[in-house]
Design a protein around this motif. Structure first.
Motif, short mmCIF file in Angstrom:
data_model
loop_
_atom_site.label_atom_id
_atom_site.label_comp_id
_atom_site.label_asym_id
_atom_site.label_seq_id
_atom_site.Cartn_x
_atom_site.Cartn_y
_atom_site.Cartn_z
N HIS A 28 0.84 -1.19 0.00
CA HIS A 28 0.00 0.00 0.00
C HIS A 28 0.88 1.25 0.00
O HIS A 28 1.83 1.34 0.76
CB HIS A 28 -0.91 -0.01 1.23
N ASP A 29 0.58 2.16 -0.86
CA ASP A 29 1.33 3.41 -1.01
C ASP A 29 2.71 3.24 -1.66
O ASP A 29 3.44 4.21 -1.79
CB ASP A 29 1.50 4.16 0.32
N MET A 30 3.07 2.03 -2.03
CA MET A 30 4.34 1.83 -2.73
C MET A 30 4.16 2.33 -4.16
O MET A 30 3.11 2.12 -4.76
CB MET A 30 4.72 0.35 -2.75
N PRO A 31 5.15 3.03 -4.72
CA PRO A 31 5.04 3.46 -6.11
C PRO A 31 4.70 2.28 -7.02
O PRO A 31 5.24 1.18 -6.85
CB PRO A 31 6.43 4.02 -6.43
N GLN A 32 3.81 2.49 -7.97
CA GLN A 32 3.29 1.40 -8.80
C GLN A 32 4.39 0.64 -9.53
O GLN A 32 4.33 -0.58 -9.64
CB GLN A 32 2.27 1.94 -9.80
N HIS A 33 5.42 1.34 -10.04
CA HIS A 33 6.46 0.62 -10.78
C HIS A 33 7.20 -0.37 -9.88
O HIS A 33 7.63 -1.43 -10.35
CB HIS A 33 7.43 1.59 -11.46
N LEU A 34 7.33 -0.06 -8.61
CA LEU A 34 7.98 -1.01 -7.69
C LEU A 34 7.09 -2.23 -7.49
O LEU A 34 7.56 -3.37 -7.56
CB LEU A 34 8.27 -0.37 -6.35
N ALA A 35 5.83 -1.99 -7.26
CA ALA A 35 4.90 -3.10 -7.04
C ALA A 35 4.82 -3.98 -8.29
O ALA A 35 4.75 -5.21 -8.18
CB ALA A 35 3.53 -2.58 -6.65
N ASP A 36 4.84 -3.38 -9.47
CA ASP A 36 4.72 -4.14 -10.72
C ASP A 36 5.96 -4.96 -11.04
O ASP A 36 5.86 -6.05 -11.58
CB ASP A 36 4.44 -3.20 -11.89
N GLU A 37 7.14 -4.44 -10.73
CA GLU A 37 8.40 -5.09 -11.09
C GLU A 37 8.98 -5.96 -9.98
O GLU A 37 9.94 -6.71 -10.22
CB GLU A 37 9.43 -4.03 -11.50
N ALA A 38 8.45 -5.87 -8.79
CA ALA A 38 9.02 -6.57 -7.65
C ALA A 38 8.88 -8.09 -7.77
O ALA A 38 7.84 -8.60 -8.17
CB ALA A 38 8.35 -6.10 -6.37
N ALA A 39 9.94 -8.80 -7.43
CA ALA A 39 9.94 -10.25 -7.49
C ALA A 39 8.96 -10.86 -6.51
O ALA A 39 8.46 -11.96 -6.72
CB ALA A 39 11.36 -10.79 -7.24
#
Length: 123
Positions: free
Chosen positions: A30-41
């Motif tokens: 929650h509140d994490m930038p979208q690109h991090l959430a999308d690319e995170a392993a």
């Protein structure tokens, strides 16, 4: 897709577990930038990084083993550095972030409590 109520009990349990893992990952990111959430392993196996739901007791040995595997996944993650920076800023209360537990992140951040302003809030 089979409707949840018409599915066999084991399939309903699996669907509920998968849904719970997605809810946990959403809470952790929650509140994490979208690109991090999308690319995170961690997105490939959210429960590995979040642990079981709040209603499931996880033995300490199981938790240690799960967290070790999560650390290994984090080591190869393409957004590791960004995740660490975000975790130090957000101070999560649960999960494994950039290979660190929430407790380790708090210690690394200098033990600031959750009520202390983050670097972003001060700026």
């Amino acid at each position: 897709m089979t409707h949840d109520l018409n599915a066999p009990p084991r399939e309903r349990q699996a669907l509920a577990r998968d849904r719970a893992a997605l809810v946990l990952l959403a809470a952790v990111t929650h509140d994490m930038p979208q690109h991090l959430a999308d690319e995170a392993a961690c997105g490939f196996d959210p429960e590995l990084h979040t642990g079981p739901d709040l209603f499931t007791e996880e033995p300490a040995s199981d938790r240690a083993a799960r967290e070790q595997v999560a650390r290994e996944v984090c080591a190869d993650c393409p957004v590791w550095a960004s995740c660490l920076f975000y975790a130090l800023d957000a101070r999560p209360e649960t999960g494994v972030w950039a290979g660190l537990t929430a407790e380790e992140i708090t210690a690394l951040a200098g033990g600031r409590d959750a009520s202390a302003p983050t670097p972003r809030e001060v700026a």
